[in-house]
Design a protein around this motif. Structure first.
Motif, short mmCIF file in Angstrom:
data_model
loop_
_atom_site.label_atom_id
_atom_site.label_comp_id
_atom_site.label_asym_id
_atom_site.label_seq_id
_atom_site.Cartn_x
_atom_site.Cartn_y
_atom_site.Cartn_z
N CYS A 156 0.85 -1.20 0.00
CA CYS A 156 0.00 0.00 0.00
C CYS A 156 0.88 1.25 0.00
O CYS A 156 1.70 1.44 0.90
CB CYS A 156 -0.92 0.01 1.22
N LYS A 157 0.69 2.10 -1.00
CA LYS A 157 1.59 3.24 -1.19
C LYS A 157 1.22 4.47 -0.38
O LYS A 157 2.03 5.38 -0.21
CB LYS A 157 1.64 3.61 -2.67
N THR A 158 -0.04 4.54 0.08
CA THR A 158 -0.49 5.73 0.80
C THR A 158 -1.17 5.32 2.10
O THR A 158 -1.63 4.19 2.27
CB THR A 158 -1.49 6.54 -0.03
N TRP A 159 -1.26 6.30 3.00
CA TRP A 159 -1.96 6.08 4.28
C TRP A 159 -3.42 5.71 4.01
O TRP A 159 -3.98 4.84 4.66
CB TRP A 159 -1.85 7.34 5.13
N GLU A 160 -4.03 6.36 3.03
CA GLU A 160 -5.44 6.10 2.72
C GLU A 160 -5.63 4.68 2.21
O GLU A 160 -6.59 3.99 2.59
CB GLU A 160 -5.94 7.10 1.69
N SER A 161 -4.74 4.22 1.33
CA SER A 161 -4.89 2.87 0.80
C SER A 161 -4.63 1.83 1.88
O SER A 161 -5.26 0.77 1.89
CB SER A 161 -3.96 2.65 -0.40
N ALA A 162 -3.73 2.13 2.80
CA ALA A 162 -3.49 1.21 3.91
C ALA A 162 -4.72 1.13 4.80
O ALA A 162 -5.14 0.03 5.21
CB ALA A 162 -2.28 1.67 4.71
N SER A 163 -5.32 2.27 5.11
CA SER A 163 -6.52 2.27 5.94
C SER A 163 -7.64 1.48 5.27
O SER A 163 -8.36 0.71 5.93
CB SER A 163 -6.98 3.71 6.20
N ALA A 164 -7.78 1.65 3.96
CA ALA A 164 -8.81 0.91 3.22
C ALA A 164 -8.54 -0.59 3.25
O ALA A 164 -9.47 -1.40 3.39
CB ALA A 164 -8.87 1.41 1.78
N TRP A 165 -7.27 -0.97 3.14
CA TRP A 165 -6.92 -2.39 3.20
C TRP A 165 -7.29 -2.97 4.56
O TRP A 165 -7.89 -4.05 4.64
CB TRP A 165 -5.44 -2.60 2.91
N TYR A 166 -6.93 -2.27 5.61
CA TYR A 166 -7.26 -2.75 6.95
C TYR A 166 -8.78 -2.89 7.13
O TYR A 166 -9.26 -3.88 7.70
CB TYR A 166 -6.70 -1.81 8.02
N GLU A 167 -9.52 -1.92 6.64
CA GLU A 167 -10.98 -1.97 6.75
C GLU A 167 -11.55 -3.17 6.00
O GLU A 167 -12.56 -3.75 6.41
CB GLU A 167 -11.59 -0.67 6.23
N ALA A 168 -10.92 -3.53 4.90
CA ALA A 168 -11.41 -4.64 4.08
C ALA A 168 -10.96 -6.00 4.60
O ALA A 168 -11.42 -7.03 4.09
CB ALA A 168 -10.94 -4.46 2.64
N HIS A 169 -10.09 -6.01 5.60
CA HIS A 169 -9.56 -7.27 6.12
C HIS A 169 -9.66 -7.30 7.64
O HIS A 169 -8.66 -7.30 8.35
CB HIS A 169 -8.10 -7.46 5.69
N PRO A 170 -10.90 -7.32 8.15
CA PRO A 170 -11.08 -7.30 9.61
C PRO A 170 -10.46 -8.52 10.31
O PRO A 170 -10.14 -8.45 11.50
CB PRO A 170 -12.60 -7.26 9.77
#
Length: 281
Positions: free
Chosen positions: A146-160
């Motif tokens: 994940c290249k950005t803080w936003e994409s990392a946050s989205a990844w975490y949200e999608a992988h509870p």
């Protein structure tokens, strides 16, 4: 031979995050005694010894990290990333644990990499709790990608299922990142080393929080952890200095030929786990 010359940090600029307490504070104190110019990030309280600059900040958000980066010198010889938080009961702050305990490490490293001198170093505080990284290597590499803080946050949200792993998954990601990056072109082209220490049971200002995260009660949680990690070898808790001092050394010229390593400082616990796993019937 002058011992300070062996460490090679006299007059060098170093960043220590999480320097206000525990292992980070121990590392920062030793680094000042080794003659380094220490830039120390603090959150709850200032350090009680002389550093070049104290940087109050919260490293659990991109805004907080960017505020810190803006106050960090343009040239660094070493960075020591030591901050972190524990799980809370029920992992209510699971997302925050992931962002603070792993993604901020990656973000800080990659933002500061152009400022680190050739032959410099990056050193993380991880944990022997990350030892089972092999079980989650694919997921670790996804979040590393994940290249950005936003994409990392989205990844975490999608992988509870991964964020629910809280502290452990974040430490697994640290382990994989260190091993993946050690000969990455961005590091190896300028011979910038990256390593991590993986502490065992250590008394710090967060100990009660970690203990409480086990079952909601700090005293009961401590008993559970001691039975699991200390009772098998009749062991004791480590002091913050027993982790911070080796960390300071790993990022110094004493370890100038070491990179990509996870240094377990747990009185053999991780080695025992490894041997048990290899020899179990």
């Amino acid at each position: 031979m002058d011992l300070l010359d062996v460490f090679g940090l006299r007059g060098k600029n170093v960043l220590v995050t999480g320097a206000g307490s525990g292992m980070g504070k121990a590392a920062a104190r030793l680094l000042t005694e080794l003659g380094a110019n220490v830039y120390a990030t603090v959150r709850r309280k200032p350090v009680d010894f002389a550093v070049t600059k104290q940087i109050p900040c919260d490293l659990g958000s991109q805004a907080g990290v960017d505020t810190m980066l803006a106050q960090t010198p343009d040239e660094l010889d070493a960075i020591y990333i030591c901050h972190g938080i524990s799980n809370t009961q029920g992992n209510r702050n699971a997302m925050q644990v992931q962002l603070t305990n792993f993604y901020s490490f990656k973000y800080i490293t990659e933002q500061l990499l152009p400022r680190i001198a050739d032959n410099g170093s990056v050193t993380f505080i991880s944990s022997d709790g990350g030892k089972a990284w092999r079980e989650n290597i694919a997921a670790c590499r996804e979040i590393i990608g994940c290249k950005t803080w936003e994409s990392a946050s989205a990844w975490y949200e999608a992988h509870p299922d991964k964020t629910a792993g809280g502290y452990v998954f974040a430490k697994q990601c640290q382990h994989v990142y260190v091993m993946d990056m050690c000969q990455n072109e961005a590091f190896i082209s300028r011979k910038i080393r990256i390593n991590a220490i993986a502490p065992g049971m250590t008394k710090t200002g967060l100990t009660d929080d970690f203990n409480a995260s086990i079952c909601g009660d700090a005293e009961k949680g401590q008993a559970i952890l001691e039975k699991l990690f200390l009772a098998p070898w009749n062991g004791r808790w480590a002091s913050a200095e027993e982790m911070g001092y080796p960390m300071a050394a790993v990022g110094s010229h004493l370890f100038s030929y070491m990179s990509g390593q996870i240094l377990y400082i747990d009185y053999g616990t991780a080695s025992t786990w490894e041997m048990d796993e290899l020899t179990k019937s």
